[in-house]
Design a protein around this motif. Structure first.
Motif, short mmCIF file in Angstrom:
data_model
loop_
_atom_site.label_atom_id
_atom_site.label_comp_id
_atom_site.label_asym_id
_atom_site.label_seq_id
_atom_site.Cartn_x
_atom_site.Cartn_y
_atom_site.Cartn_z
N ARG A 213 1.23 -5.00 -5.39
CA ARG A 213 1.44 -6.28 -4.70
C ARG A 213 1.82 -7.29 -5.79
NH1 ARG A 213 -0.58 -4.61 0.17
NH2 ARG A 213 -2.35 -3.18 0.04
N THR B 74 3.99 2.48 5.19
CA THR B 74 2.61 1.98 5.17
C THR B 74 1.79 2.81 6.14
OG1 THR B 74 1.12 0.20 5.89
CG2 THR B 74 3.33 0.11 6.78
N ASP C 68 -0.38 1.67 7.98
CA ASP C 68 -0.76 0.83 9.12
C ASP C 68 0.18 0.95 10.32
OD1 ASP C 68 -2.66 -0.05 7.35
OD2 ASP C 68 -1.80 -2.04 7.05
N GLY D 95 0.82 -1.22 0.00
CA GLY D 95 0.00 0.00 0.00
C GLY D 95 0.85 1.27 0.00
N GLY E 5 -6.18 -0.15 8.17
CA GLY E 5 -5.22 -0.56 9.20
C GLY E 5 -4.73 -1.99 9.06
N GLU F 53 -11.04 -1.77 10.06
CA GLU F 53 -11.63 -2.54 8.95
C GLU F 53 -11.60 -4.04 9.19
OE1 GLU F 53 -9.31 -2.62 5.33
OE2 GLU F 53 -7.42 -2.57 6.40
N ARG G 289 -4.89 7.43 2.30
CA ARG G 289 -3.58 6.92 1.89
C ARG G 289 -2.79 7.90 1.04
NH1 ARG G 289 -3.89 0.59 0.56
NH2 ARG G 289 -3.91 1.36 -1.57
O1 FBP Z 1 -5.02 -1.40 -1.35
P1 FBP Z 1 -5.47 -2.78 -1.06
O2 FBP Z 1 -4.72 -3.80 -1.83
O3 FBP Z 1 -6.95 -2.95 -1.14
O4 FBP Z 1 -5.11 -3.10 0.45
C1 FBP Z 1 -5.73 -2.53 1.54
C2 FBP Z 1 -4.79 -2.55 2.71
O5 FBP Z 1 -3.74 -1.67 2.47
C3 FBP Z 1 -3.51 -0.85 3.61
O6 FBP Z 1 -4.07 0.41 3.35
C4 FBP Z 1 -2.05 -0.72 3.83
O7 FBP Z 1 -1.52 -2.00 4.02
P2 FBP Z 1 -0.09 -2.40 3.54
O8 FBP Z 1 0.76 -1.20 3.73
O9 FBP Z 1 0.31 -3.54 4.42
O10 FBP Z 1 -0.14 -2.75 2.14
C5 FBP Z 1 -4.29 -1.51 4.74
O11 FBP Z 1 -4.69 -0.60 5.73
C6 FBP Z 1 -5.43 -2.14 4.00
O12 FBP Z 1 -5.91 -3.25 4.68
#
Ligand code: FBP
Ligand code: ADP
Length: 330
Positions: A69, A122, A124, A11, A168, A219, A260
């Protein structure tokens, strides 16, 4: 000159451009970036991240490099392909900016043949071995702006229950810290029981003390394991239980992905800049296999070998305060 490759992975997090720009302008570093995370190393042409290329964009919410990812690092074969491609392109080192999953891959790639350095990024704030991850503060500021407005409407129209669902991943840092900072009444986080009845009873008890309630909810506060990072809407089912018991409708806000991005807060920009500066120094001294991290507000380097992957990444001080104030779903 040190020929260095860089990716962002997982993320996105506001502030990462400040880190990249600092590296790009450091004497002795020849920096190249690949779009699209680990996959990008195999399929994309590297972008030369010169001082000129990076100028005037360090505070942009849109990253210099797209993040992603990727399945590749999950297998040894995939990691070898990444290493081979970097070796063929004569890179001395790969810098990975990302969260907890990207950190595991960076460590493995380092152990299996390509120098890496890792930068925590991140929203999180759940990366082992660092107190802070780039993007966390900006995300919290976005959430607090929303809570501040909800406080206004709660004052203007009393007698209501508000629920604010936030990102998160599997860690409750965002919901917990925003609840403390925003003077909320409850933080429902995945570290504690998500039993709907218990939560509803707690809310009912709190209604005896206060007219309006504001609740933050992670979430991932599911009562089953049926959760995938990024799923939204769990607060609706918790709200159902609260409505059933209290007879009061719950007003819901799902903050989602809004947090984000945007331009980084000062905290994110300065921490990212300092991480970039110290990363450059680490490259010059060829001190690879490290995370450039934050501990007690100072930049440190942590050897991958020192990382304890069984440790909790939920802020313990926040947990202790919230417990004492009866703000948790425990
Ligand atoms: O953008 P995506 O792939 O839907 O992932 C959502 C996830 O990414 C995040 O925003 C950040 O998570 P990471 O930094 O671990 O990727 C989390 O809070 C959320 O659960
Ligand atoms: N256990 C793992 N082993 C190897 N690589 C991983 C692992 N977990 C994640 N990765 C790699 O890191 C990428 C980002 O991880 P993810 O958990 O999705 O986000 P973040 O790094 O932000 O926590 C994944 O898409 C994958 O390429």
């Amino acid at each position: 000159m040190h020929r260095v490759a860089l990716i962002t992975s997982g993320g996105d997090g506001a502030g990462i451009n400040s880190m990249i720009e600092m590296l790009a302008r450091y004497e002795g570093i020849d920096l190249y970036g690949f779009h699209d995370g680990y996959d990008g190393i195999l399929v994309n042409q590297p972008i030369h991240l010169t001082k000129t290329h990076c100028a005037n964009h360090s505070l942009d919410g849109a990253h210099f490099l797209r993040t992603a990812r990727s399945k590749l690092p999950f297998t040894k074969d995939g990691r070898q392909k990444i290493i081979q491609s970097l070796v063929e392109q004569e890179f001395e080192c790969l810098i990975v900016c990302g969260g907890s999953g990207s950190q595991i891959a960076a460590k493995q790639i380092h152990e299996e043949g390509m120098n890496t350095l890792f930068i925590p990024m991140t929203v999180d704030n759940d990366v082992i071995g660092t107190d802070y991850t780039i993007g966390y503060d900006t995300a919290l500021n976005h959430i607090l702006n929303i809570i501040a407005n909800i406080q206004n409407t709660a004052t203007n129209m009393p007698g209501r229950i508000f629920m604010v669902e936030v990102l998160g991943g599997n860690v409750g840092n965002l919901a917990l810290e925003s609840a403390l900072a925003g003077g909320c009444d409850l933080a429902i986080i995945p570290e504690y029981s998500s039993n709907r009845e218990q939560i509803a009873k707690k809310v009912q008890a709190k209604l005896r003390e206060k007219q309006s309630l504001i609740i933050t909810c992670s979430e991932s506060a599911y009562d089953s394991k049926d959760y995938q990072a990024g799923d939204q809407g769990v607060s609706f089912s918790i709200a159902d239980s609260i409505e059933h018991l209290t007879g009061i409708r719950v007003r819901k806000t799902v903050v989602g992905f809004y947090i984000r991005a945007g331009h980084p807060s000062n905290r994110d920009a300065i921490i990212a800049s300092k991480l970039g500066y110290f990363t450059a120094a680490t490259i010059l001294s060829k001190d690879f296999g490290k995370m450039i991290a934050i501990k007690k507000d100072a930049v440190i380097t942590v050897d991958y070998k020192e990382l304890d992957f069984s440790a909790s990444t939920t802020n313990q001080e926040n947990i202790d305060i919230a417990k004492n104030l009866n703000l948790l779903n425990s």
